[in-house]
Write a protein that holds these residues in place. Structure first.
Motif, PDB file in Angstrom:
ATOM      1  N   VAL A 128      -9.297  19.480  -4.021  1.00  0.00           N
ATOM      2  CA  VAL A 128      -9.939  18.261  -4.502  1.00  0.00           C
ATOM      3  C   VAL A 128     -11.404  18.581  -4.785  1.00  0.00           C
ATOM      4  N   PRO A 129     -11.845  18.450  -6.023  1.00  0.00           N
ATOM      5  CA  PRO A 129     -13.255  18.736  -6.322  1.00  0.00           C
ATOM      6  C   PRO A 129     -14.192  17.896  -5.458  1.00  0.00           C
ATOM      7  N   ARG A 130     -15.292  18.503  -5.081  1.00  0.00           N
ATOM      8  CA  ARG A 130     -16.261  17.839  -4.204  1.00  0.00           C
ATOM      9  C   ARG A 130     -16.754  16.523  -4.809  1.00  0.00           C
ATOM     10  N   VAL A 131     -16.955  16.501  -6.125  1.00  0.00           N
ATOM     11  CA  VAL A 131     -17.457  15.277  -6.750  1.00  0.00           C
ATOM     12  C   VAL A 131     -16.445  14.135  -6.616  1.00  0.00           C
ATOM     13  N   VAL A 132     -15.161  14.460  -6.661  1.00  0.00           N
ATOM     14  CA  VAL A 132     -14.128  13.435  -6.494  1.00  0.00           C
ATOM     15  C   VAL A 132     -14.104  12.947  -5.042  1.00  0.00           C
ATOM     16  N   GLU A 133     -14.208  13.866  -4.098  1.00  0.00           N
ATOM     17  CA  GLU A 133     -14.274  13.457  -2.695  1.00  0.00           C
ATOM     18  C   GLU A 133     -15.445  12.507  -2.455  1.00  0.00           C
TER      19      GLU A 133
ATOM     20  N   LEU B  43      -3.778  12.959   0.113  1.00  0.00           N
ATOM     21  CA  LEU B  43      -4.640  12.667  -1.032  1.00  0.00           C
ATOM     22  C   LEU B  43      -4.233  11.366  -1.707  1.00  0.00           C
ATOM     23  N   SER B  44      -2.931  11.150  -1.865  1.00  0.00           N
ATOM     24  CA  SER B  44      -2.445   9.911  -2.480  1.00  0.00           C
ATOM     25  C   SER B  44      -2.863   8.697  -1.667  1.00  0.00           C
ATOM     26  N   ASP B  45      -2.826   8.818  -0.346  1.00  0.00           N
ATOM     27  CA  ASP B  45      -3.282   7.752   0.536  1.00  0.00           C
ATOM     28  C   ASP B  45      -4.772   7.487   0.320  1.00  0.00           C
ATOM     29  N   ASP B  46      -5.566   8.557   0.248  1.00  0.00           N
ATOM     30  CA  ASP B  46      -7.004   8.402   0.032  1.00  0.00           C
ATOM     31  C   ASP B  46      -7.295   7.726  -1.301  1.00  0.00           C
TER      32      ASP B  46
ATOM     33  N   ALA C 215      -5.257   5.767  -3.126  1.00  0.00           N
ATOM     34  CA  ALA C 215      -4.805   4.373  -3.117  1.00  0.00           C
ATOM     35  C   ALA C 215      -5.713   3.502  -2.262  1.00  0.00           C
ATOM     36  N   TYR C 216      -6.069   4.005  -1.095  1.00  0.00           N
ATOM     37  CA  TYR C 216      -6.921   3.233  -0.188  1.00  0.00           C
ATOM     38  C   TYR C 216      -8.277   2.954  -0.825  1.00  0.00           C
ATOM     39  N   SER C 217      -8.908   3.990  -1.371  1.00  0.00           N
ATOM     40  CA  SER C 217     -10.256   3.811  -1.910  1.00  0.00           C
ATOM     41  C   SER C 217     -10.258   2.894  -3.125  1.00  0.00           C
ATOM     42  N   VAL C 218      -9.256   3.022  -3.978  1.00  0.00           N
ATOM     43  CA  VAL C 218      -9.254   2.261  -5.228  1.00  0.00           C
ATOM     44  C   VAL C 218      -8.681   0.858  -5.047  1.00  0.00           C
ATOM     45  N   HIS C 219      -7.523   0.753  -4.412  1.00  0.00           N
ATOM     46  CA  HIS C 219      -6.870  -0.551  -4.331  1.00  0.00           C
ATOM     47  C   HIS C 219      -7.579  -1.506  -3.383  1.00  0.00           C
ATOM     48  N   ASP C 220      -8.125  -0.988  -2.292  1.00  0.00           N
ATOM     49  CA  ASP C 220      -8.844  -1.881  -1.391  1.00  0.00           C
ATOM     50  C   ASP C 220     -10.160  -2.346  -2.017  1.00  0.00           C
ATOM     51  N   PHE C 221     -10.748  -1.510  -2.864  1.00  0.00           N
ATOM     52  CA  PHE C 221     -11.907  -1.944  -3.655  1.00  0.00           C
ATOM     53  C   PHE C 221     -11.495  -3.102  -4.563  1.00  0.00           C
ATOM     54  N   GLU C 222     -10.346  -2.957  -5.212  1.00  0.00           N
ATOM     55  CA  GLU C 222      -9.848  -4.029  -6.091  1.00  0.00           C
ATOM     56  C   GLU C 222      -9.618  -5.319  -5.308  1.00  0.00           C
TER      57      GLU C 222
ATOM     58  N   HIS D 135       0.829  -1.203   0.000  1.00  0.00           N
ATOM     59  CA  HIS D 135       0.000   0.000   0.000  1.00  0.00           C
ATOM     60  C   HIS D 135       0.864   1.253   0.000  1.00  0.00           C
ATOM     61  N   SER D 136       1.900   1.278   0.842  1.00  0.00           N
ATOM     62  CA  SER D 136       2.764   2.459   0.927  1.00  0.00           C
ATOM     63  C   SER D 136       3.511   2.700  -0.376  1.00  0.00           C
ATOM     64  N   LEU D 137       3.956   1.628  -1.035  1.00  0.00           N
ATOM     65  CA  LEU D 137       4.630   1.776  -2.322  1.00  0.00           C
ATOM     66  C   LEU D 137       3.680   2.345  -3.372  1.00  0.00           C
ATOM     67  N   GLU D 138       2.428   1.899  -3.339  1.00  0.00           N
ATOM     68  CA  GLU D 138       1.458   2.405  -4.300  1.00  0.00           C
ATOM     69  C   GLU D 138       1.081   3.859  -4.002  1.00  0.00           C
ATOM     70  N   VAL D 139       0.982   4.199  -2.727  1.00  0.00           N
ATOM     71  CA  VAL D 139       0.740   5.594  -2.351  1.00  0.00           C
ATOM     72  C   VAL D 139       1.883   6.465  -2.866  1.00  0.00           C
ATOM     73  N   ALA D 140       3.112   5.978  -2.717  1.00  0.00           N
ATOM     74  CA  ALA D 140       4.278   6.741  -3.176  1.00  0.00           C
ATOM     75  C   ALA D 140       4.257   6.936  -4.685  1.00  0.00           C
ATOM     76  N   GLN D 141       3.811   5.935  -5.424  1.00  0.00           N
ATOM     77  CA  GLN D 141       3.738   6.074  -6.881  1.00  0.00           C
ATOM     78  C   GLN D 141       2.718   7.138  -7.267  1.00  0.00           C
ATOM     79  N   VAL D 142       1.544   7.101  -6.634  1.00  0.00           N
ATOM     80  CA  VAL D 142       0.529   8.125  -6.904  1.00  0.00           C
ATOM     81  C   VAL D 142       1.060   9.502  -6.511  1.00  0.00           C
ATOM     82  N   GLY D 143       1.682   9.576  -5.336  1.00  0.00           N
ATOM     83  CA  GLY D 143       2.187  10.855  -4.841  1.00  0.00           C
ATOM     84  C   GLY D 143       3.268  11.441  -5.733  1.00  0.00           C
TER      85      GLY D 143
END
Length: 453
Positions: A339-344, A224-227, A229-236, A82-90
């Motif tokens: 961060v646009p409200r719709v994205v949040e 934001l990168s944590d959010d 990664a968490y929302s998308v990867h944990d869904f996966e 997870h941390s590696l993926e957060v770092a890639q997004v960041g």
């Protein structure tokens, strides 16, 4: 344009060989403890390398993200991946916003270092055990690891300065830049803060010149990168491991109950109709998965959905931030992430789906209770038998001047353990526990001796 001359910051820390990106000054590149280096490597790149090579980062490979690393799940994310993926997004966001990619990368790699065994559930357990000494907070523990506990820089006074990161990198790791004296509750009601009282000297140094209780933009990018990664990867992960059936999400007849469950998880910052609109937008995406059967084509479609969601969220935030702050230099306190409200709302829906389908499963309540019990019993056993501490924490315990400091060492020790080591230490000091009752199916390794880490 890059700066390349050695500088002496106001703290007196000598920064040699520093080739700083535009937008960062002498104070940003300073270190709490003076260092001299022969190489001309960028100090921020050196920070990233120190975290990447740290034992604290490696331990995250055996710490729970949402599912235990030793659960039957098929290669579900752990805290390290997870941390590696957060770092890639960041890093991608930092590049787009012309921030230092290394500063943001360092913050992203560091953001979960303070997590104890068993994820947020373990954090609650240690917070209960440490109530009399100010509690436990994972972000404050991260600062403690980076500035004290991780062995790297020892001063001439014999004090450990941890990884001794530059001010900019250290500040970027701080999600809650305020003390435990004035905490703020998160949506779940847990009190959040960024530093324990006995680490406030380095915290005050780190925050010199910073606006009170305001995060630098690099920390906001990390968060934001944590959010994302968490929302998308944990869904996966939930889909791959069959905790979540996309076909049920597509059944509009079930949306009422689903939205109720999502809102109970994410809270009422988003009205129900806003969450409903976000769910509708997500399901109308061309890449959305109407079903999943585990075949290679379905796995590929799911992976492409993951990539598209990350790009969707990151592009929206980058565009909105650039529109709000058109200046070339946005570093440190010159701007904030927008961060646009719709994205949040869309990320909240994904998080709520995970919370409703994985984290809040009624059948896991007994598991969570037993996990907390293991850590509390282990902390008490180590308090009564400090000779069982490993060599580093035994030395800290011996040097502690009062019971508050000694109890904090016990917390440091338990928090440092991986999930399976916590079970192994419990077996050695207290008695065997049923690994399956903790969400772990694989046999645990033989219980190690106190120095076997």
């Amino acid at each position: 344009m890059r700066n390349s001359t050695p500088v002496v910051a106001e703290s007196g820390a000598v920064v040699t060989g520093a080739a700083r990106p535009l937008g960062y000054d002498d104070a940003d590149a300073a270190r709490f403890e003076i260092e001299h280096h022969r190489s001309r490597r960028d100090g921020f790149a050196r920070d990233r390398a120190r975290v990447l090579h740290s034992a604290a980062l490696r331990r995250l490979a055996a710490k729970t993200q949402v599912l235990s690393p030793a659960s039957p799940a098929d290669f579900a994310r752990n805290r390290l991946t997870h941390s590696l993926e957060v770092a890639q997004v960041g890093r991608e966001l930092a590049t787009a916003l012309q921030l230092s990619p290394d500063v943001v990368d360092t913050a992203c790699l560091s953001h979960d270092l303070g997590h104890p065994p068993f994820g947020h559930n373990g954090e609650r357990a240690l917070n209960d055990w440490a109530e009399g000494i100010g509690g436990f907070e994972g972000n404050a523990q991260t600062l403690r690891i980076l500035t004290r506990l991780e062995p790297k820089v020892i001063g001439t006074d014999g004090r450990s300065y941890g990884l001794n990161l530059t001010r900019a990198s250290l500040d970027a790791t701080c999600k809650y830049p305020w003390t435990s004296e004035h905490p703020l509750p998160d949506p779940g009601g847990r009190l959040k803060y960024g530093v324990y009282p006995d680490d406030e000297d380095v915290f005050r140094w780190m925050r010199e010149g910073a606006p009170g209780r305001v995060r630098c933009i690099e920390a906001e990018v990390m968060d934001l990168s944590d959010d994302i990664a968490y929302s998308v990867h944990d869904f996966e992960d939930a889909v791959v491991n069959l905790y979540l059936d996309p076909a049920r999400l597509s059944d509009t007849g079930e949306h009422g109950a689903l939205l109720t469950a999502i809102q109970s998880w994410v809270g009422f910052d988003f009205p129900r109709d806003e969450l409903e609109d976000a769910l509708y937008r997500l399901m109308r995406l061309p890449e959305w998965l109407p079903s999943f059967d585990g075949t290679r084509p379905d796995l590929a479609r799911l992976k492409n959905l993951t990539s598209d969601l990350i790009g969707r969220f990151a592009r929206a935030a980058t565009t909105a931030t650039r529109e709000a702050y058109p200046a070339d230099t946005l570093t440190r306190y010159r701007a904030h992430v927008v961060v646009p409200r719709v994205v949040e709302a869309e990320m909240a829906v994904l998080k709520g789906i995970i919370g409703a389908t994985v984290v809040s499963i009624d059948g896991r309540k007994a598991l969570y209770k037993e996990q907390r019990g293991v850590l509390k019993r282990l902390a008490t056993a180590l308090w009564e038998r400090p000779d069982a501490l490993d060599a580093i924490h035994a030395e800290d315990f011996a040097l502690a001047t009062d019971d508050t400091a000694r109890r904090r060492v016990i917390v440091d020790q338990v928090a440092s353990l991986t999930d399976q080591l916590a079970i192994a230490w419990h077996t050695r000091l207290i008695g065997e526990v049923d690994a399956a009752s903790l969400g772990i199916w694989a046999p645990t390794a033989p219980a190690p001796s106190a120095g076997d880490r």
